[in-house]
Design a protein around this motif. Structure first.
Motif, PDB file in Angstrom:
ATOM      1  N   VAL A 154      35.774  36.458  37.964  1.00 10.33           N
ATOM      2  CA  VAL A 154      36.528  37.202  38.979  1.00 10.33           C
ATOM      3  C   VAL A 154      35.623  38.164  39.741  1.00 10.33           C
ATOM      4  O   VAL A 154      35.884  38.502  40.888  1.00 10.33           O
ATOM      5  N   SER A 155      34.525  38.611  39.119  1.00 10.77           N
ATOM      6  CA  SER A 155      33.609  39.523  39.797  1.00 10.77           C
ATOM      7  C   SER A 155      32.528  38.710  40.521  1.00 10.77           C
ATOM      8  O   SER A 155      32.770  38.260  41.637  1.00 10.77           O
ATOM      9  N   GLY A 174      47.056  38.973  45.318  1.00 11.77           N
ATOM     10  CA  GLY A 174      46.656  37.936  44.363  1.00 11.77           C
ATOM     11  C   GLY A 174      45.597  38.423  43.384  1.00 11.77           C
ATOM     12  O   GLY A 174      45.139  39.567  43.433  1.00 11.77           O
ATOM     13  N   THR A 175      45.196  37.525  42.515  1.00  9.35           N
ATOM     14  CA  THR A 175      44.228  37.864  41.474  1.00  9.35           C
ATOM     15  C   THR A 175      42.905  38.329  42.061  1.00  9.35           C
ATOM     16  O   THR A 175      42.356  39.355  41.659  1.00  9.35           O
ATOM     17  N   VAL A 176      42.376  37.574  43.024  1.00  3.82           N
ATOM     18  CA  VAL A 176      41.100  37.959  43.627  1.00  3.82           C
ATOM     19  C   VAL A 176      41.287  39.193  44.504  1.00  3.82           C
ATOM     20  O   VAL A 176      40.450  40.100  44.525  1.00  3.82           O
ATOM     21  N   GLY A 177      42.416  39.254  45.205  1.00  2.00           N
ATOM     22  CA  GLY A 177      42.701  40.431  46.028  1.00  2.00           C
ATOM     23  C   GLY A 177      42.740  41.711  45.205  1.00  2.00           C
ATOM     24  O   GLY A 177      42.226  42.755  45.618  1.00  2.00           O
ATOM     25  N   GLN A 178      43.315  41.635  44.054  1.00  2.00           N
ATOM     26  CA  GLN A 178      43.376  42.818  43.186  1.00  2.00           C
ATOM     27  C   GLN A 178      41.982  43.237  42.730  1.00  2.00           C
ATOM     28  O   GLN A 178      41.677  44.424  42.634  1.00  2.00           O
ATOM     29  N   ARG A 179      41.149  42.254  42.466  1.00  2.00           N
ATOM     30  CA  ARG A 179      39.782  42.596  42.082  1.00  2.00           C
ATOM     31  C   ARG A 179      39.023  43.207  43.261  1.00  2.00           C
ATOM     32  O   ARG A 179      38.235  44.138  43.097  1.00  2.00           O
TER      33      ARG A 179
END
Lengths: 367, 367, 367, 367
Positions: C345-346, C16-21
């Motif tokens: 996201v960070s 997911g988006t947060v997982g990728q970050r």
């Protein structure tokens, strides 16, 4: 037509992007009156205003709000003289086929039957004469039909560029090569369609299946119908082997497909840019001449300003029923290059279906 | 070079969009140290941090903040081994000429001298060997020069596509036709540049002068240098009369020019898409081989995903020093089509000037 | 910590988006090494590069590409000293609970346990001392735990504004009223998230559940922990009944939540804008002082320019680990108003989880 | 009015953003006919179609194309019963003053005279009764005037929120505190206005002077006129010391200002959200009741959907003459919060001037 009663029409896929545009356009139509709305079983049974996630920038017409959405089955549309289809391709095939078999006249935006050898693929400002294939479509159906048929209109990008191309072939004879690069609006992908994270501050150089559609559909539309024995056949632009290469891009524009076109004529010497402009401006398609009420007053608007047409500025002109052309100039590789803009949801989709139906009414094909 | 003292460099047009990118890139450069900043008289005399409207997405380097901006006159840059120019075209002609006459080595982004028959137009990942024209440039100057010269780099769009084109000509021989359609970022127009009302929810199918630049510059860069009598001359791709047609569009993207390319090789049969991909991936320009520190590790990144490259996703890779290519496929009209993406402010502008200077240092052209 | 072996960590919701970050940030982390990646059964068994639709603007780290994605079951993560969760709320509840029960240390971005009376809700630059509730969380678990626990971090908007609020409460005592209006980036909705048709040339004045989260979470984070009998309890800012009103808007920005804040202090007279700026700049949270490697060097950057911070310009500063504040001025209704910007996201998601884990390592809470 | 001849009107600043909207609206107006167009000396003497950089999304009306643009001097407008001003503030002061002195009736969008104690600041759907100050304005002029005057309308953001505020004060008595946060469209900054590099993938938390305008103008508009001795005076909402705090943001939206409002009534208990909705829907301003043709049929449209109004969806409703309100709910800090949307170029600018003039005609103030 003006003397007749309004014709009842139905809309399949009524809650989708194209379906919503059908409703917007048909709710004030001089001949047609919306009689039935079809959508998926999730929506069926609900008032339209509840079933729909209305995404048009004009309000939902109040007469439509309380129409109860139906399943997409022919019985519910039995009284409709015309059925417009804005269905998704994954269901359009079976449903449209069933409607035709039930003797209903289907005018479809879906891609499913565009390549069928007995189904006309009609851009109404170009080749409505392809309706002449319909008796054969009906005769070859099992069992043969008397009223039911399917007429398709083209992909939204194909529609945009094929209108000026038709004007040029009419004036200067066949084209033999065509290179097009599209900048396509997000509304072309429906709703929810393109995720915003994919397109804000971005462009995407790929739209699945789009290049093939443009390359194939253009030939069917610009081509004629040949007769071998008693069978009519689309000749796919047999007069000249028309080479077409398309490159498709998605851009962060809500509505309005823009296309960069470079083309080469068969004839030598080719026409000058000025002659091309004149031919484009002078183009009057049959749909306009016979009086289709949704046809634009001016089919092709040619801009003299160096930086037009632009989607935000020009898409809404004539309610999106015409196309705009600009930057007509010589091409150092081919003969001529220019830019085309069309409202992908109007003339690129719903408006084309509607003019097709109007033309069919005027020609007595729809009874 | 690693053993030497850092070389002092100056930046002309230091407060503009390209000038700011020069500062960002040079503030951490292994060889160059920013010694002088030049701008208009409105900015001269002020600390850089006061003079500039900083528009980079990384902070203004603190070492630069207090440098007092100078007028763009040679005396203020006398100690600079290299002078980078990000000047606007309306002033670049006279200023760069005066700097050259003062025996300064000018590496310019401006368009003014690109078409000069004695000034090399260098995309550093393509034709740094064109530096060989410089002795002639110096000898023909009045009075003759020993150290001063002007080197230009190309238009940002030209730079993007010419890199894969060079790789393909190296592998498969000359091209004979080229059709390119650009989708260019707003940063290419500088600041304030494109008004937001012109580009939000819009694309503009016109950029003044851009198509001509692409069509002309590509030939000079991909061409060689011929010698008649004792005079060297750019041959403008004399081996094949390279036909080029460009169509330029502005899109609402902050950084990253994307180009749709269709091309035809002189040789028959042409290479396959797979051979093209291999040649692009294998391309190692001289600037990389000789060790220019700002050259990218991988000059051309070829994407296998069907929808890449994309500006937002791929522009920052390798600090914008390389280019990305994707969608390599057969073209139904020409031989091959693909998409190129480049950071128009980095390899498309400042980074090219810097690699050019690095190459000149390594070759002893800059002393 | 520098002397130890790297700690193995796992990531739940890794595609997911947060997982990728998480992957982007952890792939170069000085202490942690990515050991296991968990996702839905659709992805399990595939190499990560195949399972993921990578949407970061930096390339997928090559060391990660071939890691085979696992189902989100504790056995697969048994060796992980820390498990980061970027799971969606609809599955996070059960999975995180199972991981805790298996004696794993879970640091979660999901909202599911944020309101649990035994789970700390920690913004690492504000209240890492709330880790002190963990022994009670473990003791009350059935069966009691020795190593497993859940730590949550806050909603991305809450995180942004609570950092300057904490700095101000530390300097000037409790707040008593707070009015915040957010302009939130589309990345906060994940992928595919916000349809582009909903947000191009548009803003949406509604984000489901967001206003309630901001109003509730702010009190838990800024509040302390009280002890009645032997039970510890989050006091929800008991010192002052803190009134909070939030209004949330989605805007067409890729990354970076911006918040307009107006606030009133309990103390009279309130501090001046200048005093507020000084307190914000001077704020050094414990996570920074104890040496968490992902904590920003400067927690709050205060801008003097009248028009900053801005998402595109300021979000990437310090890799998104700090927050930016600007436009500190008097409020004609309350005391002070200002603008906050944070990378949602960070620091608004993955970075907060990571600093929380670093802090827990330094305090011996993670073994 | 219907029985009279059309009234000749002039437009100052006719080539600007507001001037273009005046032309679009007035070219089909039932009472007014465009007689004279004024612009800077750069445009004077040219046909309007040559002088203007037309930026409306509807075509330039053909009747207007050939009108020769005049200098902004009273003589050229001597026959105009009404002069609309869309002039920039840097020239509006002198020009409007000269026109008034020449006995012309000026309805201005410029900010220059909004704070003049004898000039009414009128939002036509709120306080057209402030026209009653005009006899005093004329009497105190030197020399006294019989027909000339200046009427101003408000800042575009002020206009948007003051309409529902007026409805609420009418229904529930005076407000005592107001907190507004705006998300303003780029068209509010005119053309070229906001550079695209500043606003794509970005928001800017600052608009010069805007917050002060909102805070000040709101009081003048919502206040009454008091009479001391024989002098009339704007009381600036004397009934309650109305505290207002505004925070203004620019967002990447072409047209449509959105405002987040939180407010507190003087009266206790305050009305419920439902009562507020009813009062908003029921609001019928005098301009509507007396029959101003450009007044909207429904002044305030209240949306029940949780995520409306939105600029792209709702700005064009009723040709931009009304305002939309949504998300009416309780505010945990004040009493009520909601969202307002208005077309900043229509009711926020040109439409307000036009309705003001219509009202003045109906009341016999314009002869």
């Amino acid at each position: 037509m003006p003397d007749q009663q309004p014709l009842k029409v139905g809309i399949l896929g009524a809650t989708g992007t194209v379906g919503q545009r059908f409703i917007t356009l048909l709710s004030t139509h001089p001949w047609f009156t919306i009689h039935a709305l079809g959508a998926s079983s999730r929506s069926a049974g609900k008032p339209y205003s509840v079933a729909v996630n209305w995404k048009q920038t004009t309000p939902l017409p109040s007469l439509i709000k309380d129409i109860v959405v139906q399943e997409c089955v022919p019985q519910a549309f039995a009284e409709c003289a015309v059925v417009f289809s804005g269905l998704d391709a994954d269901v359009a095939g079976d449903i449209e086929s069933a409607f035709r078999a039930a003797e209903l006249a289907v005018f479809s935006n879906a891609k499913n039957y565009r390549r069928d050898p007995h189904v006309p693929l009609i851009v109404p400002l170009v080749n409505p004469d392809h309706l002449s294939i319909l008796p054969q479509q009906q005769a070859l159906h099992s069992p043969p039909l008397t009223k039911g048929f399917i007429v398709t209109n083209a992909n939204c990008s194909t529609t945009a560029h094929v209108i000026p191309l038709a004007a040029l072939e009419k004036a200067f004879g066949p084209l033999d090569a065509l290179m097009v690069t599209t900048l396509q609006a997000i509304s072309g992908a429906g709703y929810p369609g393109v995720p915003s994270l994919d397109i804000i501050d971005n462009v995407v150089p790929y739209i699945s299946g789009e290049e093939e559609k443009i390359e194939w559909e253009t030939r069917k539309i610009l081509g004629g119908i040949s007769t071998s024995d008693t069978l009519q056949e689309f000749d796919m632009h047999a007069d000249t082997p028309l080479k077409i290469s398309a490159a498709c891009n998605r851009v962060p524009v809500t509505v309005g497909h823009m296309i960069n076109v470079s083309l080469q004529f068969a004839r030598r010497p080719p026409p000058s840019p000025q002659q091309v402009c004149e031919a484009l401006r002078a183009y009057q398609p049959d749909a306009q001449l016979v009086g289709c009420p949704s046809a634009p007053l001016q089919t092709i608007t040619v801009h003299d300003e160096p930086d037009r047409p632009q989607p935000r500025m020009d898409r809404a002109f004539q309610e999106g029923a015409g196309v705009s052309v600009g930057r007509v100039r010589q091409c150092p590789v081919f003969d001529i290059k220019f830019v085309v803009l069309a409202d992908n949801v109007s003339i690129g989709a719903a408006t084309s279906s509607i003019i097709n139906a109007e033309y069919a009414v005027l020609k007595g094909v729809v009874q």
